[in-house]
Every structure is written in C-alpha cells, then in structure tokens.
Scaffold this motif. Structure first.
Motif, PDB file in Angstrom:
ATOM      1  N   ALA A 250       0.823  -1.213   0.000  1.00  0.00           N
ATOM      2  CA  ALA A 250       0.000   0.000   0.000  1.00  0.00           C
ATOM      3  C   ALA A 250       0.857   1.263   0.000  1.00  0.00           C
ATOM      4  N   SER A 251       1.894   1.312   0.847  1.00  0.00           N
ATOM      5  CA  SER A 251       2.682   2.550   0.910  1.00  0.00           C
ATOM      6  C   SER A 251       3.526   2.735  -0.350  1.00  0.00           C
ATOM      7  N   SER A 252       4.018   1.629  -0.930  1.00  0.00           N
ATOM      8  CA  SER A 252       4.796   1.810  -2.165  1.00  0.00           C
ATOM      9  C   SER A 252       3.888   2.148  -3.345  1.00  0.00           C
ATOM     10  N   MET A 253       2.652   1.610  -3.345  1.00  0.00           N
ATOM     11  CA  MET A 253       1.698   2.019  -4.397  1.00  0.00           C
ATOM     12  C   MET A 253       1.382   3.512  -4.273  1.00  0.00           C
TER      13      MET A 253
ATOM     14  N   ILE B 242      -5.189   1.626  -4.835  1.00  0.00           N
ATOM     15  CA  ILE B 242      -4.994   0.718  -3.693  1.00  0.00           C
ATOM     16  C   ILE B 242      -6.305   0.001  -3.362  1.00  0.00           C
ATOM     17  N   TRP B 243      -7.415   0.762  -3.365  1.00  0.00           N
ATOM     18  CA  TRP B 243      -8.730   0.174  -3.088  1.00  0.00           C
ATOM     19  C   TRP B 243      -9.052  -0.929  -4.097  1.00  0.00           C
ATOM     20  N   ASN B 244      -8.806  -0.655  -5.385  1.00  0.00           N
ATOM     21  CA  ASN B 244      -9.120  -1.639  -6.419  1.00  0.00           C
ATOM     22  C   ASN B 244      -8.307  -2.925  -6.239  1.00  0.00           C
ATOM     23  N   LEU B 245      -7.017  -2.778  -5.960  1.00  0.00           N
ATOM     24  CA  LEU B 245      -6.185  -3.974  -5.783  1.00  0.00           C
ATOM     25  C   LEU B 245      -6.639  -4.767  -4.555  1.00  0.00           C
ATOM     26  N   SER B 246      -7.005  -4.050  -3.486  1.00  0.00           N
ATOM     27  CA  SER B 246      -7.416  -4.756  -2.268  1.00  0.00           C
ATOM     28  C   SER B 246      -8.737  -5.498  -2.483  1.00  0.00           C
ATOM     29  N   ARG B 247      -9.565  -5.025  -3.426  1.00  0.00           N
ATOM     30  CA  ARG B 247     -10.823  -5.719  -3.749  1.00  0.00           C
ATOM     31  C   ARG B 247     -10.573  -6.954  -4.605  1.00  0.00           C
ATOM     32  N   GLN B 248      -9.491  -6.883  -5.424  1.00  0.00           N
ATOM     33  CA  GLN B 248      -9.226  -7.971  -6.369  1.00  0.00           C
ATOM     34  C   GLN B 248      -8.450  -9.121  -5.745  1.00  0.00           C
ATOM     35  N   ASN B 249      -7.659  -8.816  -4.725  1.00  0.00           N
ATOM     36  CA  ASN B 249      -6.719  -9.807  -4.198  1.00  0.00           C
ATOM     37  C   ASN B 249      -6.941 -10.004  -2.699  1.00  0.00           C
ATOM     38  N   GLU B 250      -7.305 -11.233  -2.351  1.00  0.00           N
ATOM     39  CA  GLU B 250      -7.613 -11.588  -0.952  1.00  0.00           C
ATOM     40  C   GLU B 250      -6.477 -11.209   0.009  1.00  0.00           C
ATOM     41  N   ASP B 251      -5.227 -11.389  -0.437  1.00  0.00           N
ATOM     42  CA  ASP B 251      -4.072 -11.111   0.429  1.00  0.00           C
ATOM     43  C   ASP B 251      -3.987  -9.634   0.816  1.00  0.00           C
ATOM     44  N   TYR B 252      -4.599  -8.789   0.025  1.00  0.00           N
ATOM     45  CA  TYR B 252      -4.458  -7.343   0.232  1.00  0.00           C
ATOM     46  C   TYR B 252      -5.719  -6.712   0.821  1.00  0.00           C
TER      47      TYR B 252
ATOM     48  N   GLY C  26      -4.114  -0.328   3.611  1.00  0.00           N
ATOM     49  CA  GLY C  26      -4.227   1.123   3.467  1.00  0.00           C
ATOM     50  C   GLY C  26      -2.907   1.769   3.815  1.00  0.00           C
ATOM     51  N   THR C  27      -2.867   3.081   3.689  1.00  0.00           N
ATOM     52  CA  THR C  27      -1.625   3.791   3.998  1.00  0.00           C
ATOM     53  C   THR C  27      -1.934   5.231   4.386  1.00  0.00           C
ATOM     54  N   THR C  28      -1.051   5.807   5.180  1.00  0.00           N
ATOM     55  CA  THR C  28      -1.091   7.253   5.383  1.00  0.00           C
ATOM     56  C   THR C  28      -0.469   7.912   4.157  1.00  0.00           C
ATOM     57  N   ALA C  29      -0.659   9.221   4.025  1.00  0.00           N
ATOM     58  CA  ALA C  29       0.011   9.966   2.960  1.00  0.00           C
ATOM     59  C   ALA C  29       0.181  11.410   3.419  1.00  0.00           C
ATOM     60  N   THR C  30       1.412  11.878   3.425  1.00  0.00           N
ATOM     61  CA  THR C  30       1.665  13.293   3.703  1.00  0.00           C
ATOM     62  C   THR C  30       2.577  13.815   2.603  1.00  0.00           C
TER      63      THR C  30
ATOM     64  N   VAL D 285      -5.377   3.528  15.921  1.00  0.00           N
ATOM     65  CA  VAL D 285      -6.582   3.420  15.098  1.00  0.00           C
ATOM     66  C   VAL D 285      -6.786   4.711  14.305  1.00  0.00           C
ATOM     67  N   LEU D 286      -6.772   4.573  12.977  1.00  0.00           N
ATOM     68  CA  LEU D 286      -6.935   5.741  12.109  1.00  0.00           C
ATOM     69  C   LEU D 286      -8.407   5.943  11.754  1.00  0.00           C
ATOM     70  N   THR D 287      -8.810   7.198  11.581  1.00  0.00           N
ATOM     71  CA  THR D 287     -10.158   7.501  11.102  1.00  0.00           C
ATOM     72  C   THR D 287     -10.183   7.655   9.583  1.00  0.00           C
ATOM     73  N   GLN D 288      -9.033   7.861   8.968  1.00  0.00           N
ATOM     74  CA  GLN D 288      -8.905   7.936   7.507  1.00  0.00           C
ATOM     75  C   GLN D 288      -7.612   7.257   7.098  1.00  0.00           C
ATOM     76  N   ALA D 289      -7.657   6.470   6.015  1.00  0.00           N
ATOM     77  CA  ALA D 289      -6.443   5.892   5.442  1.00  0.00           C
ATOM     78  C   ALA D 289      -6.644   5.815   3.932  1.00  0.00           C
ATOM     79  N   VAL D 290      -5.546   5.974   3.179  1.00  0.00           N
ATOM     80  CA  VAL D 290      -5.637   5.921   1.723  1.00  0.00           C
ATOM     81  C   VAL D 290      -5.785   4.467   1.280  1.00  0.00           C
ATOM     82  N   GLY D 291      -6.843   4.191   0.513  1.00  0.00           N
ATOM     83  CA  GLY D 291      -7.047   2.855  -0.033  1.00  0.00           C
ATOM     84  C   GLY D 291      -7.934   1.955   0.805  1.00  0.00           C
ATOM     85  N   ALA D 292      -8.318   2.407   1.998  1.00  0.00           N
ATOM     86  CA  ALA D 292      -9.120   1.555   2.888  1.00  0.00           C
ATOM     87  C   ALA D 292     -10.605   1.592   2.546  1.00  0.00           C
TER      88      ALA D 292
END
Ligand code: CA
Length: 233
Positions: free
Chosen positions: A44-47, A79-89, A93-97, A156-163
């Motif tokens: 997630a973070s490298s994507m 990230i969201w799309n990949l996590s929907r397609q692949n059970e392992d993922y 999610g990831t933070t982003a600054t 515990v995050l309230t927002q994450a990229v890709g989640a």
C-alpha cells in the motif's frame, strides 16, 4: 532552493519496513506508512508513492494543494481496487503526507497520522492534524494530549488511503520564509521522540535525518521510522 535530508529504518522490533518515502522533482516530498496483514502494508505505501509520482509527473503546472489532493485520490483508487481484487491485500491502506514547495509558497495534502512539522524562529509546529481516533477525542476535549500519547487505541486511524472507495483529504497552502525547516515523518518517530527533542535535533544536527532516526531507535524503535527534512535557504 532547499537542503534535503531523508532516511528510513525498520526499527528494533518489526521485521518489515512498511513505510515508503520519495522526493519528486521539483521540491515535492512524500511519506507514507502502510498497514495491512502480511506484506500488504508495504504494498500500500509503495503504491501510494508510485501513484503520486506518476500523477504529478503528468500534471500540468502550476501545482497547488488541489493537485496534491488529486494525486492522493488517484492512489486511493489504485490501492482500493487492488485490495478488492486480491484476498491477500484485503483491508490494506496507507497514510500519505505530501509537501510541495514552490518559491515562497508551500502546499500540502494529508491523510492519516504521519505528520508535517514546520520549525520557524526556533518554534516547532505540527501543520497536519492526525486522522486518528484518539486525536478526535482530544479535539472534543475528552482526552488530554498526555493521555492520547499512551492510549491503547492510539494506532486506530479515522482515515487511510485505499481503505475505502473515497478518502477525506486535508489540504492547504501557506507562505514559506527563508530558514524555515520542514519535517515529514511517520509515527515511528513521533511515538518515540517528543516535539522538543525533534526541534533541538533540527536546529543543531548536521545530518538531521540520521539523527532523528537514531533518537527514535534510542527511544525504543518499536516501529518503522521515516523522515524527510527540508531546509529552505
Ligand atoms: Ca507506523
């Protein structure tokens, strides 16, 4: 012009480094702290950094905080799309600054609990707000900053990229001054080292990125730690 220092370290406890960081021309700096089972956090973070780089490379100048937000939104979709397609993922999610400095103006966009700090005239200030459950309690006056630091739900995050299919992104711009120092960092730094110590290192160290990593390791090194320091000169 700016002087840039960057470093990342797996820490003393974890086996994988799930943080990613990147410096993109011109004057754009990104840190991301991934989460998810197995290797999903690293993915997630490298994507995130790859998607931001690709988006910005193709974005027309001038960039502003909206451009940075659009870059994060694009990464969110990837990230969201990949996590929907692949059970392992599933659930990753990831933070982003992101910080972009253009002459006498700076722009940022932000999701999660990595942080952007500004050291100006010897005073350190956290520019970004943590998107975390405990920070929301602090803002509502239900917890003190001190209680938040040791709270069992502090991760515990309230927002994450890709989640989720959509992500809420904070973004803004502000004026830059000569001798300003910016710090982008993951929570592996801020959970181990207090703001006063960070400010002292930024003001005194010749290699501040390495010195901040050393301080996080001395403080316990319980998490991956990543930092980018940008000195405006
Ligand atoms: Ca972390």
């Amino acid at each position: 012009m700016s002087k840039v220092f960057q470093a990342t370290h797996v820490g003393k406890v974890r086996r994988n480094n799930e943080d990613s960081l990147i410096v993109i021309e011109p004057e754009t700096f990104v840190v991301a702290d991934g989460m998810g089972g197995a290797s999903a956090g690293e993915v997630a973070s490298s994507m995130l950094v790859d998607a931001v780089k690709n988006f910005l490379t193709n974005a027309l100048a001038p960039w502003d905080e909206t451009t940075l937000s659009e870059a994060i939104a694009r990464a969110n979709g990837d990230i969201w799309n990949l996590s929907r397609q692949n059970e392992d993922y599933r659930g990753m999610g990831t933070t982003a600054t992101i910080l972009y400095v253009d002459g006498d103006k700076a722009y940022f966009a932000h999701v999660g609990d990595s942080r952007l700090y500004l050291l100006r005239d010897g005073i350190i200030k956290q520019i970004t707000e943590d998107h975390s459950y405990v920070e929301s309690l602090v803002r509502r006056g239900e917890l003190t900053e001190e209680e938040a630091r040791v709270h069992p739900m502090k991760n515990v995050l309230t927002q994450a990229v890709g989640a989720m299919p959509e992500v809420q992104i904070d973004a803004a711009s502000f004026p830059v001054r000569l001798n300003d120092v910016f710090l982008l960092c993951t929570d592996g730094l801020t959970n181990m080292v207090d703001d006063a110590t960070i400010a002292h290192i930024l003001q005194t160290s010749e290699s501040p990125a390495d010195a901040l990593i050393d301080a996080a390791l001395d403080g316990g090194g319980k998490d991956n730690v990543s930092v980018i320091v940008v000195g405006i000169d």
